[in-house]
Design a protein around this motif. Sequence first.
Motif, PDB file in Angstrom:
ATOM      1  N   ASP A 278       0.855  -1.181   0.000  1.00 32.27           N
ATOM      2  CA  ASP A 278       0.000   0.000   0.000  1.00 32.27           C
ATOM      3  C   ASP A 278       0.897   1.239   0.000  1.00 32.27           C
ATOM      4  N   LEU A 279       1.011   1.881  -1.142  1.00 28.39           N
ATOM      5  CA  LEU A 279       1.939   2.997  -1.275  1.00 28.39           C
ATOM      6  C   LEU A 279       1.495   4.202  -0.451  1.00 28.39           C
ATOM      7  N   ASP A 280       0.178   4.393  -0.289  1.00 32.40           N
ATOM      8  CA  ASP A 280      -0.307   5.499   0.538  1.00 32.40           C
ATOM      9  C   ASP A 280       0.126   5.319   1.990  1.00 32.40           C
ATOM     10  N   ARG A 281       0.042   4.080   2.485  1.00 31.89           N
ATOM     11  CA  ARG A 281       0.444   3.812   3.874  1.00 31.89           C
ATOM     12  C   ARG A 281       1.950   4.001   4.043  1.00 31.89           C
ATOM     13  N   ILE A 282       2.711   3.571   3.014  1.00 31.98           N
ATOM     14  CA  ILE A 282       4.166   3.725   3.069  1.00 31.98           C
ATOM     15  C   ILE A 282       4.540   5.202   3.096  1.00 31.98           C
ATOM     16  N   ALA A 283       3.807   6.007   2.305  1.00 33.99           N
ATOM     17  CA  ALA A 283       4.080   7.446   2.260  1.00 33.99           C
ATOM     18  C   ALA A 283       3.884   8.083   3.636  1.00 33.99           C
ATOM     19  N   LYS A 284       2.895   7.588   4.387  1.00 32.92           N
ATOM     20  CA  LYS A 284       2.626   8.142   5.713  1.00 32.92           C
ATOM     21  C   LYS A 284       3.635   7.662   6.746  1.00 32.92           C
ATOM     22  N   SER A 285       3.995   6.365   6.648  1.00 33.66           N
ATOM     23  CA  SER A 285       4.901   5.794   7.654  1.00 33.66           C
ATOM     24  C   SER A 285       6.367   6.040   7.331  1.00 33.66           C
ATOM     25  N   GLY A 286       6.665   6.197   6.049  1.00 32.73           N
ATOM     26  CA  GLY A 286       8.054   6.405   5.637  1.00 32.73           C
ATOM     27  C   GLY A 286       8.893   5.150   5.682  1.00 32.73           C
ATOM     28  N   LYS A 287       8.239   3.987   5.853  1.00 34.80           N
ATOM     29  CA  LYS A 287       8.984   2.725   5.967  1.00 34.80           C
ATOM     30  C   LYS A 287       8.470   1.712   4.946  1.00 34.80           C
ATOM     31  N   VAL A 288       9.407   1.079   4.216  1.00 39.95           N
ATOM     32  CA  VAL A 288       9.052   0.052   3.235  1.00 39.95           C
ATOM     33  C   VAL A 288       9.429  -1.312   3.805  1.00 39.95           C
ATOM     34  N   GLU A 289       8.435  -2.159   4.028  1.00 37.61           N
ATOM     35  CA  GLU A 289       8.684  -3.493   4.571  1.00 37.61           C
ATOM     36  C   GLU A 289       8.586  -4.516   3.436  1.00 37.61           C
ATOM     37  N   TYR A 290       9.701  -4.722   2.749  1.00 37.71           N
ATOM     38  CA  TYR A 290       9.691  -5.598   1.582  1.00 37.71           C
ATOM     39  C   TYR A 290       9.350  -7.041   1.936  1.00 37.71           C
ATOM     40  N   GLU A 291       9.620  -7.420   3.188  1.00 39.78           N
ATOM     41  CA  GLU A 291       9.295  -8.792   3.585  1.00 39.78           C
ATOM     42  C   GLU A 291       7.781  -9.018   3.589  1.00 39.78           C
ATOM     43  N   GLN A 292       7.003  -7.927   3.608  1.00 38.76           N
ATOM     44  CA  GLN A 292       5.548  -8.031   3.549  1.00 38.76           C
ATOM     45  C   GLN A 292       5.013  -7.972   2.120  1.00 38.76           C
ATOM     46  N   ASP A 293       5.903  -7.728   1.178  1.00 40.40           N
ATOM     47  CA  ASP A 293       5.485  -7.625  -0.225  1.00 40.40           C
ATOM     48  C   ASP A 293       5.166  -9.019  -0.776  1.00 40.40           C
ATOM     49  N   PHE A 294       4.550  -9.068  -1.935  1.00 42.63           N
ATOM     50  CA  PHE A 294       4.076 -10.330  -2.506  1.00 42.63           C
ATOM     51  C   PHE A 294       5.199 -11.357  -2.622  1.00 42.63           C
ATOM     52  N   PHE A 295       6.363 -10.930  -3.132  1.00 44.53           N
ATOM     53  CA  PHE A 295       7.474 -11.860  -3.320  1.00 44.53           C
ATOM     54  C   PHE A 295       8.447 -11.861  -2.144  1.00 44.53           C
ATOM     55  N   GLY A 296       8.166 -11.057  -1.136  1.00 39.07           N
ATOM     56  CA  GLY A 296       9.019 -11.029   0.046  1.00 39.07           C
ATOM     57  C   GLY A 296      10.314 -10.283  -0.145  1.00 39.07           C
ATOM     58  N   LYS A 297      10.486  -9.627  -1.261  1.00 36.63           N
ATOM     59  CA  LYS A 297      11.685  -8.826  -1.515  1.00 36.63           C
ATOM     60  C   LYS A 297      11.385  -7.838  -2.636  1.00 36.63           C
ATOM     61  N   ARG A 298      12.316  -6.978  -2.900  1.00 36.75           N
ATOM     62  CA  ARG A 298      12.152  -5.976  -3.947  1.00 36.75           C
ATOM     63  C   ARG A 298      12.249  -6.648  -5.319  1.00 36.75           C
ATOM     64  N   THR A 299      11.242  -6.397  -6.151  1.00 36.81           N
ATOM     65  CA  THR A 299      11.238  -6.990  -7.500  1.00 36.81           C
ATOM     66  C   THR A 299      10.886  -5.926  -8.542  1.00 36.81           C
ATOM     67  N   HIS A 300      11.226  -6.247  -9.798  1.00 33.87           N
ATOM     68  CA  HIS A 300      11.035  -5.301 -10.884  1.00 33.87           C
ATOM     69  C   HIS A 300      10.569  -6.021 -12.148  1.00 33.87           C
ATOM     70  N   LEU A 301      10.078  -5.241 -13.107  1.00 34.56           N
ATOM     71  CA  LEU A 301       9.874  -5.766 -14.462  1.00 34.56           C
ATOM     72  C   LEU A 301      11.236  -5.893 -15.122  1.00 34.56           C
ATOM     73  N   THR A 302      11.430  -6.935 -15.895  1.00 31.66           N
ATOM     74  CA  THR A 302      12.745  -7.236 -16.445  1.00 31.66           C
ATOM     75  C   THR A 302      13.197  -6.223 -17.492  1.00 31.66           C
ATOM     76  N   VAL A 303      14.495  -5.945 -17.506  1.00 30.78           N
ATOM     77  CA  VAL A 303      15.087  -5.140 -18.573  1.00 30.78           C
ATOM     78  C   VAL A 303      15.680  -6.035 -19.659  1.00 30.78           C
ATOM     79  N   SER A 304      15.806  -7.317 -19.344  1.00 30.46           N
ATOM     80  CA  SER A 304      16.380  -8.270 -20.300  1.00 30.46           C
ATOM     81  C   SER A 304      16.212  -9.682 -19.760  1.00 30.46           C
ATOM     82  N   GLY A 305      16.021 -10.627 -20.674  1.00 27.48           N
ATOM     83  CA  GLY A 305      15.964 -12.031 -20.270  1.00 27.48           C
ATOM     84  C   GLY A 305      17.304 -12.731 -20.399  1.00 27.48           C
TER      85      GLY A 305
END
Length: 463
Positions: free
Chosen positions: A178-205
């Motif tokens: 929830d980006l709105d909640r993160i904006a208020k708290s100022g803390k990103v808990e990646y372990e709570q994210d869907f994949f449990g870590k920071r992920t991105h769309l690929t730049v290359s396979g």
Amino acid sequence: MKRTKIVDALSCTNFGKDIVVKGWVRSHRSSKAVDFIALNDGSTIKNIQVVVNPSSVDEETLKSITTGACISVTGTLVESMGKGQTSEVQCKDIEVYGTCPSDYPMQKKGQSFEYMRKYGHMRLRTNTFGAVFRIRHNMAIAIHRYFHEHGFYYFHTPLITGSDAEGAGNMFQVTTLDLDRIAKSGKVEYEQDFFGKRTHLTVSGQLEGELGATALGAIYTFGPTFRAENSNTPRHLAEFWMVEPEVAFIDLPELMDLEEDFIKYCVRWALEHCKDDLDFLNKMIDHTLIDRLEGVLKEDFVRLSYTEGFNILKEAQEKGVKFEFPVTTWGMDLSSEHERYLVEDHFKRPVIMSNYPAEIKSFYMKKNEDGKTMQGTDVLFPRIGEIIGGSIREESYDKLLQEIEQRGMKAEQYSWYLDTRKYGTCPHGGFGLGFERLILFVTGMQNIRDVIPFARTPKNAEF
């Protein structure tokens, strides 16, 4: 009665039989004695002419058939007396599927591409974009056929990844937080994210493709990739398609052979299978298009090192050639204008440049013994500049780890990639071709936003 595609009706010589054709009206010319409707269904650049006796069709129905309307026509296929067409349809009955009001944005001729981009959902129906996207389809077919015929396996690499193949950032983040909640708290808990870590769309396979090559011998990927670069140029997209073969036991000369053979195959396929569309684009968009495509097939590509290319550019500059970005010191990254000078003015044919300075190339490339250059390759084309970028990959575990650490990258994020060098490493290499740049070259179009159906660019994600 079963519908006949217009491309088949135009090639049919079984005159006198009744057929049904369906499509969108390109034009409608009326007179007291006869009406002529040009009909197109997208199966070919060419329209079929429908000849209508006005007395045989309801007057209001005939009036409703304007440019852009969708209709079904039942009639007799007859030999055409008109210039430039072999057959036409003598109308017996017309059914109007969809009328098209006078505010239809694509009804006028001579509209600019910039204007048509405002109506990306409607521009697909024009002759130009019909030609472009039929050619795009054919290029996709050519790519799959080439690699299948040469023993490569189609390998599906992930679109969501935790690694940066280029080691340069500019990636779109994937999150369910929830980006709105993160904006208020100022803390990103990646372990709570869907994949449990920071992920991105690929730049290359590529990195995952290397895993496939070290198991299957030769693979290729062909799919969408994403770059979050704030670049509004005619050569860049935020979402584009990449073709990335990867081959075990290949060396630098063999890699350059593969690059040249592959791209010549694609160009030859276009000339053999897209004649009508290329003739149209050659006439309406770029009068040199077909000559340029045929020119690619006539001669071998020039092969030269970065150093040789740099010296040619430096000498040209000293003799009075003006570059927007001056050629200064060895090791600089060459721009599109430098690449095009080599191809269009100096050699007058495609160039494969290799052995680039290590500082301007990616971490995974194999270093030469001089310690200064890497075994990278770029295929440079007229009007495009770089169309393919490839390299021999560093197969030494220690050297690759050292390169990762020297560039300030996190080795733990690439542990799986390093394992290919730890367990049964092998020499290997590959390249990446930007599919849209290939389509730019083959169609003669000027802007990369006009060779993909729905362009994704900064501040633009319509549809």
